[in-house]
Design a protein around this motif. Sequence first.
Motif, PDB file in Angstrom:
ATOM      1  N   PRO A 137       7.661  22.542  -5.768  1.00 52.66           N
ATOM      2  CA  PRO A 137       7.038  22.668  -7.089  1.00 52.66           C
ATOM      3  C   PRO A 137       6.148  23.909  -7.176  1.00 52.66           C
ATOM      4  CG  PRO A 137       6.871  20.404  -6.296  1.00 52.66           C
ATOM      5  CD  PRO A 137       7.386  21.226  -5.150  1.00 52.66           C
ATOM      6  N   HIS A 138       6.300  24.642  -8.252  1.00 50.52           N
ATOM      7  CA  HIS A 138       5.459  25.817  -8.535  1.00 50.52           C
ATOM      8  C   HIS A 138       5.526  26.844  -7.393  1.00 50.52           C
ATOM      9  CE1 HIS A 138       3.957  23.453 -11.844  1.00 50.52           C
ATOM     10  NE2 HIS A 138       3.364  22.586 -11.034  1.00 50.52           N
ATOM     11  N   LEU A 139       6.701  26.979  -6.767  1.00 51.30           N
ATOM     12  CA  LEU A 139       6.808  27.910  -5.638  1.00 51.30           C
ATOM     13  C   LEU A 139       6.449  29.336  -6.047  1.00 51.30           C
ATOM     14  CD1 LEU A 139       7.585  28.452  -2.686  1.00 51.30           C
ATOM     15  CD2 LEU A 139       9.950  28.786  -3.471  1.00 51.30           C
ATOM     16  N   ASP A 140       6.812  29.731  -7.259  1.00 48.99           N
ATOM     17  CA  ASP A 140       6.486  31.087  -7.704  1.00 48.99           C
ATOM     18  C   ASP A 140       4.982  31.323  -7.705  1.00 48.99           C
ATOM     19  OD1 ASP A 140       6.201  29.237  -9.790  1.00 48.99           O
ATOM     20  OD2 ASP A 140       6.618  30.738 -11.348  1.00 48.99           O
ATOM     21  N   ARG A 141       4.200  30.293  -8.051  1.00 46.31           N
ATOM     22  CA  ARG A 141       2.748  30.447  -8.059  1.00 46.31           C
ATOM     23  C   ARG A 141       2.187  30.424  -6.638  1.00 46.31           C
ATOM     24  NH1 ARG A 141       1.926  33.455 -10.906  1.00 46.31           N
ATOM     25  NH2 ARG A 141      -0.306  33.067 -10.633  1.00 46.31           N
ATOM     26  N   VAL A 142       2.799  29.631  -5.763  1.00 47.06           N
ATOM     27  CA  VAL A 142       2.385  29.636  -4.348  1.00 47.06           C
ATOM     28  C   VAL A 142       2.545  31.041  -3.769  1.00 47.06           C
ATOM     29  CG1 VAL A 142       2.873  28.738  -2.038  1.00 47.06           C
ATOM     30  CG2 VAL A 142       2.987  27.200  -4.010  1.00 47.06           C
ATOM     31  N   ILE A 143       3.726  31.622  -3.961  1.00 49.28           N
ATOM     32  CA  ILE A 143       4.013  32.938  -3.391  1.00 49.28           C
ATOM     33  C   ILE A 143       3.144  34.014  -4.037  1.00 49.28           C
ATOM     34  CG2 ILE A 143       5.782  34.695  -3.038  1.00 49.28           C
ATOM     35  CD1 ILE A 143       6.210  32.218  -1.351  1.00 49.28           C
ATOM     36  N   ALA A 144       3.000  33.957  -5.355  1.00 49.11           N
ATOM     37  CA  ALA A 144       2.195  34.972  -6.043  1.00 49.11           C
ATOM     38  C   ALA A 144       0.748  34.940  -5.572  1.00 49.11           C
ATOM     39  CB  ALA A 144       2.273  34.764  -7.554  1.00 49.11           C
ATOM     40  N   ALA A 145       0.187  33.734  -5.425  1.00 58.58           N
ATOM     41  CA  ALA A 145      -1.199  33.619  -4.969  1.00 58.58           C
ATOM     42  C   ALA A 145      -1.337  34.110  -3.535  1.00 58.58           C
ATOM     43  CB  ALA A 145      -1.668  32.171  -5.093  1.00 58.58           C
ATOM     44  N   TYR A 146      -0.347  33.781  -2.698  1.00 55.85           N
ATOM     45  CA  TYR A 146      -0.356  34.263  -1.308  1.00 55.85           C
ATOM     46  C   TYR A 146      -0.359  35.794  -1.296  1.00 55.85           C
ATOM     47  CZ  TYR A 146       1.036  34.545   3.635  1.00 55.85           C
ATOM     48  OH  TYR A 146       1.080  34.807   4.981  1.00 55.85           O
ATOM     49  N   ALA A 181      -0.687  12.828  -6.038  1.00 55.99           N
ATOM     50  CA  ALA A 181      -0.787  13.069  -7.477  1.00 55.99           C
ATOM     51  C   ALA A 181       0.304  14.068  -7.845  1.00 55.99           C
ATOM     52  CB  ALA A 181      -2.169  13.609  -7.840  1.00 55.99           C
ATOM     53  N   ALA A 182       0.474  14.315  -9.130  1.00 56.42           N
ATOM     54  CA  ALA A 182       1.490  15.261  -9.574  1.00 56.42           C
ATOM     55  C   ALA A 182       1.105  16.682  -9.152  1.00 56.42           C
ATOM     56  CB  ALA A 182       1.634  15.187 -11.093  1.00 56.42           C
ATOM     57  N   PRO A 183       2.096  17.491  -8.733  1.00 58.44           N
ATOM     58  CA  PRO A 183       1.807  18.877  -8.382  1.00 58.44           C
ATOM     59  C   PRO A 183       1.241  19.640  -9.585  1.00 58.44           C
ATOM     60  CG  PRO A 183       4.017  18.249  -7.680  1.00 58.44           C
ATOM     61  CD  PRO A 183       3.518  17.155  -8.563  1.00 58.44           C
ATOM     62  N   SER A 184       0.296  20.506  -9.327  1.00 57.44           N
ATOM     63  CA  SER A 184      -0.293  21.301 -10.402  1.00 57.44           C
ATOM     64  C   SER A 184      -0.275  22.772 -10.020  1.00 57.44           C
ATOM     65  CB  SER A 184      -1.737  20.868 -10.676  1.00 57.44           C
ATOM     66  OG  SER A 184      -2.587  21.249  -9.607  1.00 57.44           O
ATOM     67  N   ILE A 185      -0.348  23.641 -11.023  1.00 62.09           N
ATOM     68  CA  ILE A 185      -0.393  25.080 -10.766  1.00 62.09           C
ATOM     69  C   ILE A 185      -1.648  25.440  -9.987  1.00 62.09           C
ATOM     70  CG2 ILE A 185      -0.642  27.325 -11.883  1.00 62.09           C
ATOM     71  CD1 ILE A 185       1.222  26.322 -14.077  1.00 62.09           C
ATOM     72  N   VAL A 186      -2.768  24.791 -10.316  1.00 60.03           N
ATOM     73  CA  VAL A 186      -4.020  25.075  -9.592  1.00 60.03           C
ATOM     74  C   VAL A 186      -3.865  24.749  -8.110  1.00 60.03           C
ATOM     75  CG1 VAL A 186      -6.432  24.368  -9.330  1.00 60.03           C
ATOM     76  CG2 VAL A 186      -5.492  24.775 -11.609  1.00 60.03           C
ATOM     77  N   ALA A 187      -3.285  23.586  -7.801  1.00 56.70           N
ATOM     78  CA  ALA A 187      -3.084  23.205  -6.401  1.00 56.70           C
ATOM     79  C   ALA A 187      -2.100  24.141  -5.714  1.00 56.70           C
ATOM     80  CB  ALA A 187      -2.588  21.765  -6.322  1.00 56.70           C
ATOM     81  N   ALA A 188      -1.072  24.583  -6.445  1.00 57.44           N
ATOM     82  CA  ALA A 188      -0.079  25.494  -5.865  1.00 57.44           C
ATOM     83  C   ALA A 188      -0.714  26.833  -5.504  1.00 57.44           C
ATOM     84  CB  ALA A 188       1.071  25.693  -6.848  1.00 57.44           C
ATOM     85  N   GLU A 189      -1.534  27.353  -6.385  1.00 52.70           N
ATOM     86  CA  GLU A 189      -2.187  28.633  -6.103  1.00 52.70           C
ATOM     87  C   GLU A 189      -3.184  28.491  -4.957  1.00 52.70           C
ATOM     88  OE1 GLU A 189      -3.691  29.706  -9.940  1.00 52.70           O
ATOM     89  OE2 GLU A 189      -1.787  30.636 -10.556  1.00 52.70           O
ATOM     90  N   HIS A 190      -3.871  27.366  -4.917  1.00 54.34           N
ATOM     91  CA  HIS A 190      -4.785  27.097  -3.799  1.00 54.34           C
ATOM     92  C   HIS A 190      -4.007  27.032  -2.491  1.00 54.34           C
ATOM     93  CE1 HIS A 190      -7.449  24.626  -1.213  1.00 54.34           C
ATOM     94  NE2 HIS A 190      -8.413  25.257  -1.845  1.00 54.34           N
ATOM     95  N   LEU A 191      -2.818  26.427  -2.526  1.00 58.82           N
ATOM     96  CA  LEU A 191      -1.977  26.362  -1.328  1.00 58.82           C
ATOM     97  C   LEU A 191      -1.553  27.755  -0.889  1.00 58.82           C
ATOM     98  CD1 LEU A 191      -0.246  24.911   0.800  1.00 58.82           C
ATOM     99  CD2 LEU A 191       1.527  24.641  -0.946  1.00 58.82           C
ATOM    100  N   GLY A 192      -1.162  28.598  -1.830  1.00 55.78           N
ATOM    101  CA  GLY A 192      -0.751  29.953  -1.469  1.00 55.78           C
ATOM    102  C   GLY A 192      -1.851  30.722  -0.758  1.00 55.78           C
ATOM    103  N   ARG A 193      -3.057  30.670  -1.310  1.00 54.38           N
ATOM    104  CA  ARG A 193      -4.176  31.370  -0.668  1.00 54.38           C
ATOM    105  C   ARG A 193      -4.514  30.729   0.677  1.00 54.38           C
ATOM    106  NH1 ARG A 193      -5.706  31.312  -6.180  1.00 54.38           N
ATOM    107  NH2 ARG A 193      -6.930  29.415  -5.890  1.00 54.38           N
TER     108      ARG A 193
END
Length: 281
Positions: free
Chosen positions: A225-234, A89-101
């Motif tokens: 996609p949404h790397l900034d949100r991945v890193i921020a959530a991590y 599916a299309a990348p989403s901010i929610v999925a990106a933040e979930h990935l970071g954590r």
Amino acid sequence: MGAGQLNPAAAVAELTGMTPTGVHALADHVFEVDTDDGDLVVAKFDPRPGAIAAEVAGLLWLAEPGAVAVPEVRAHDDRWLVMGQVEPAAPSIVAAEHLGRGLADLHAAGAEAFGATTGPEQAWVGLAPMRCVPSDDWAHWYVADRIEPYLRNAADRQLIDRDGVAVIETLCRRIEVPAEPPARLHGDLWSGNVVWSRQAWLIDPAAHGGHRETDLAMLALFGCPHLDRVIAAYDEHRPLADGWAARVPLHQLFPLLVHTVLFGSGYARQTVAAARAALRG
């Protein structure tokens, strides 16, 4: 027909007992297979010695903490791996933040040592061989097992010139990173190995113990996609050490050298530039 031959339907039937009804190629030697019970699986063929064993061990090891989503291993032999299929599916901010954590928790699950793996000592990163031998010293291990083998290969083939080799060798003598325990790494975490669905799934691991910043640096190498949100959530979930951003080029040196060895001198300039940036950092 045996499961070892390049016939994904026969491989799935022999290894799982299911009855295939259709086959669709996804990539080179990777196939989506429909079955008569409505199931959908992915069959991957890899004849390189130890490659399937290493991938299976890596998938199971990454799945163990329950921190990130990885495909379910359905069956395998020494040349075929059958996995559960992931609907993209299309990348989403929610999925990106979930990935970071999730990555933060995966890394925190740890490894016995740097270089340690539950698979064979001789593993693979993409199409390149990768040695997995445990070490207690990250900098020494990173230089000996993640830089020098590929640098020697590139230098011997004149893919990197003498000046470039000298820059990388200088960096190898000066590596300093904050001391952290060995992290449980995906090990080949470029954006192509992230499949976006309702959550992000990680595929094609080269799993081993390493420094957690390496996975994040590799994720940034070719864009995500949404790397900034991945890193921020991590970082919010499990804070990164001060100065981590300046060390990104150091951690990117490994995949860049691998790309130079695999795909030629087009990556050499980027490799040497990363080494120069790491020295400045």
